[in-house]
Enzyme design. Structure first.
Site, mmCIF file in Angstrom:
data_model
loop_
_atom_site.group_PDB
_atom_site.id
_atom_site.type_symbol
_atom_site.label_atom_id
_atom_site.label_comp_id
_atom_site.label_asym_id
_atom_site.label_seq_id
_atom_site.Cartn_x
_atom_site.Cartn_y
_atom_site.Cartn_z
ATOM 1 N N ASP A 44 0.830 -1.198 0.000
ATOM 2 C CA ASP A 44 0.000 0.000 0.000
ATOM 3 C C ASP A 44 0.872 1.259 0.000
ATOM 4 O OD1 ASP A 44 -2.350 -1.434 0.054
ATOM 5 O OD2 ASP A 44 -2.531 -1.390 2.242
ATOM 6 N N TYR A 72 6.265 -8.320 8.641
ATOM 7 C CA TYR A 72 5.969 -6.890 8.739
ATOM 8 C C TYR A 72 6.274 -6.380 10.140
ATOM 9 C CZ TYR A 72 3.198 -7.568 4.475
ATOM 10 O OH TYR A 72 2.778 -7.871 3.205
ATOM 11 N N ASP A 86 -6.273 2.414 8.473
ATOM 12 C CA ASP A 86 -4.907 2.946 8.511
ATOM 13 C C ASP A 86 -4.944 4.467 8.536
ATOM 14 O OD1 ASP A 86 -5.003 3.993 5.786
ATOM 15 O OD2 ASP A 86 -4.766 1.940 5.093
ATOM 16 N N ARG A 180 -3.450 -4.590 8.476
ATOM 17 C CA ARG A 180 -4.302 -3.584 9.136
ATOM 18 C C ARG A 180 -5.571 -4.217 9.694
ATOM 19 N NH1 ARG A 180 -7.343 -1.491 4.321
ATOM 20 N NH2 ARG A 180 -6.292 -2.427 2.538
#
Length: 228
Positions: A44, A72, A86, A180
């Site tokens: 993203d 991550y 987010d 997320r």
């Protein structure tokens, strides 16, 4: 020119922006249309970290590389929510940080419940398509959508730091996992609203962020040292 090129994607640009930057640097004054460049798993725009560019014949490995597990490092902000889950969305529902009494021990204990295969809701703001239209476009248009889920696998999940209303965690997950959504679900299970403030992909398979070249390296020959 064939191979896999690990690139550090900075915050604020898309994965395809990286591809375009590579083509501009390598094909100045020439037509790059017939030269194939793909990537092994999108990031993203608000996220940074490892992006694999697939050059030439390596594009045939796209499905194989996209399926690799990914690691991550994420930072969640507590006490507020976002429609996109987010920092790019509309932020609301803020409340005082001192009302949040969470410990790393409590978070890691709760995180263990999310390990293994889980059924994860697909976020409204995602590229998953409904009748050929990405969900995020329908969400932006205010369209109601049926909730959809999929099975993902969480291999590792460790909360590492709490600082005021910010919580850091590291997770290794199967391809297609929405970090997320994972973050939101964990904190929601504790009765806390949250959204992701930052997200960094530190590893794809065995390729770590330390092995990545930078976009500015495209204008020189140094990126070729990173090609595998």
């Amino acid at each position: 020119m064939d191979g896999i090129l690990p690139v550090y994607k900075p915050v604020g640009i898309t994965s395809f922006d990286v591809i375009r930057a590579f083509k501009r640097a390598q094909f100045t004054g020439r037509d790059p249309v017939k030269y194939k460049v793909g990537h092994g798993g999108t990031l993203d725009p608000f996220a940074d970290g490892v992006l694999l560019l697939l050059l030439g014949k390596a594009t045939k490995k796209m499905n194989e590389l996209s399926a690799l597990p990914k690691t991550y490092r994420a930072v969640a902000r507590l006490g507020a929510s976002s429609d996109t889950l987010d920092c790019t969305g509309h932020i609301n529902l803020r409340f005082k940080v001192q009302d949040l009494r969470l410990s790393l021990e409590q978070l890691n204990e709760q995180g263990e419940k999310f390990l293994g295969e889980i059924e994860q809701e697909i976020p409204d703001y995602s590229a998953t398509k409904i009748n050929g239209v990405p969900r995020y476009k329908l969400a932006r248009a205010g369209k109601e959508m049926e909730k959809k889920t999929k099975i993902v696998k969480i291999d590792d999940l460790r909360f590492t730091k709490i600082e005021a209303d910010m919580v850091e965690f590291v997770s290794t997950v199967s391809s297609g996992t929405y970090i997320r959504q994972l973050s939101y679900d964990i904190f929601k299970s504790l009765g806390v609203e949250s959204y992701l403030e930052s997200l960094t992909r530190t590893r794809i398979g065995d390729i770590t962020i330390e092995k990545c070249c930078k976009i500015e390296d495209f204008s020189s020959e140094s990126w070729k040292d990173r090609l595998t």
